[in-house]
Design an enzyme around this catalytic site. Sequence first.
Site, PDB file in Angstrom:
ATOM      1  CG  LEU A   1     109.612  -0.277  76.298  1.00  0.00           C
ATOM      2  CD1 LEU A   1     108.296  -0.595  76.990  1.00  0.00           C
ATOM      3  CD2 LEU A   1     110.564  -1.465  76.394  1.00  0.00           C
ATOM      4  CG  ASP A   2     111.262  -1.794  69.393  1.00  0.00           C
ATOM      5  OD1 ASP A   2     112.144  -0.929  69.484  1.00  0.00           O
ATOM      6  OD2 ASP A   2     111.478  -2.990  69.154  1.00  0.00           O
ATOM      7  CG  MET A   3     104.583   2.570  67.893  1.00  0.00           C
ATOM      8  SD  MET A   3     104.215   3.352  66.295  1.00  0.00           S
ATOM      9  CE  MET A   3     104.140   1.891  65.228  1.00  0.00           C
TER      10      MET A   3
ATOM     11  CB  THR B   1     107.720  -3.372  72.652  1.00  0.00           C
ATOM     12  OG1 THR B   1     108.411  -4.000  71.574  1.00  0.00           O
ATOM     13  CG2 THR B   1     107.970  -4.159  73.931  1.00  0.00           C
TER      14      THR B   1
ATOM     15  NE  ARG C   1     109.985  -5.998  66.614  1.00  0.00           N
ATOM     16  CZ  ARG C   1     109.381  -4.861  66.243  1.00  0.00           C
ATOM     17  NH1 ARG C   1     109.548  -3.765  66.964  1.00  0.00           N
ATOM     18  NH2 ARG C   1     108.621  -4.839  65.170  1.00  0.00           N
TER      19      ARG C   1
END
EC number: 5.4.99.-
Length: 220
Positions: free
Chosen positions: A61-63, A65, A162
Site C-alpha cells: 500500500l502507498d505510504m 494509504t 489516486r
Amino acid sequence: MRRYCPPTEPFLSVIYSDEALLVLDKPCGLLSVPGRDPAHRDSLATRAQERFSEALIVHRLDMDTSGLLVMARSPEVHRKLSAQFQSRQVEKAYVAKVWGELTEDCGEIDLPLICDWPNRPRQKVDFEVGKPSLTRWQKISTAAGCSLVRLKPVTGRSHQLRVHMEAIGHPILGDPFYAHRRALVAAPRLLLHATELAFTHPETGERLRFTSTPDPEWFQ
C-alpha cells in the site's frame, strides 16, 4: 521531500494470523517496505518481521494509504499468494473521500497509466504508452462539497486510484501528489483506506474475507 515520521501507535495491528500468513492493518504514514535511505528503514514489513521473522511482503500500500495488507510466512505461500494477485483472484476495495459531489451513483474509470519519470513517484495518464488501468467506483454519500466513495481497482497500477480520481475531477482529499490546493488542505492525511480484502487461503483452499473500518473522524 517530507520528513518521514511514521506513527508508532499501534506499532503493529494484526487482524489475522495462522501458520501460513498474516493480515495486517497498516496505518497512514508508514511505508509498506523499507526505503533505500536508512532513515526510511521503519516499515510495516520490518515491524512484522520483528515478531514473525519469516514474514514476506506480498503486495504493498502507498505510504499515505491505510488499511489491509497480507504477508506470507513461507516462500511457498508467498508464491501462491503472489499468483492470486497476478491473476486478479484477489478482491480489494477501498473507501475514499474525494473533492466534489459526484452526480452519478457508480461508474468506471478506464484510463491507461504510466510513471511520470521526471516527477516520480508520480504517475500519469498516457494514451500512447500507458498500461491498461480500470477502476470501478460507487458513491456512498455526499455532503459539504465532498463525496465518500467505494473504489474497486480491477488492475493494480501504482497510485491507480489516486490518479484516476484526480483525472475525473474528484481528487482524494489530503493527497500530497495529485490533489489541488483546496483538496489538499481539506484533510490532514490522504483519505484513502483499504477496507476489504478477500483471497483463497493457499493451503486450505478456504475463501477468506477481511474488513477494516476507516477512521470515522475523517471518513464520513
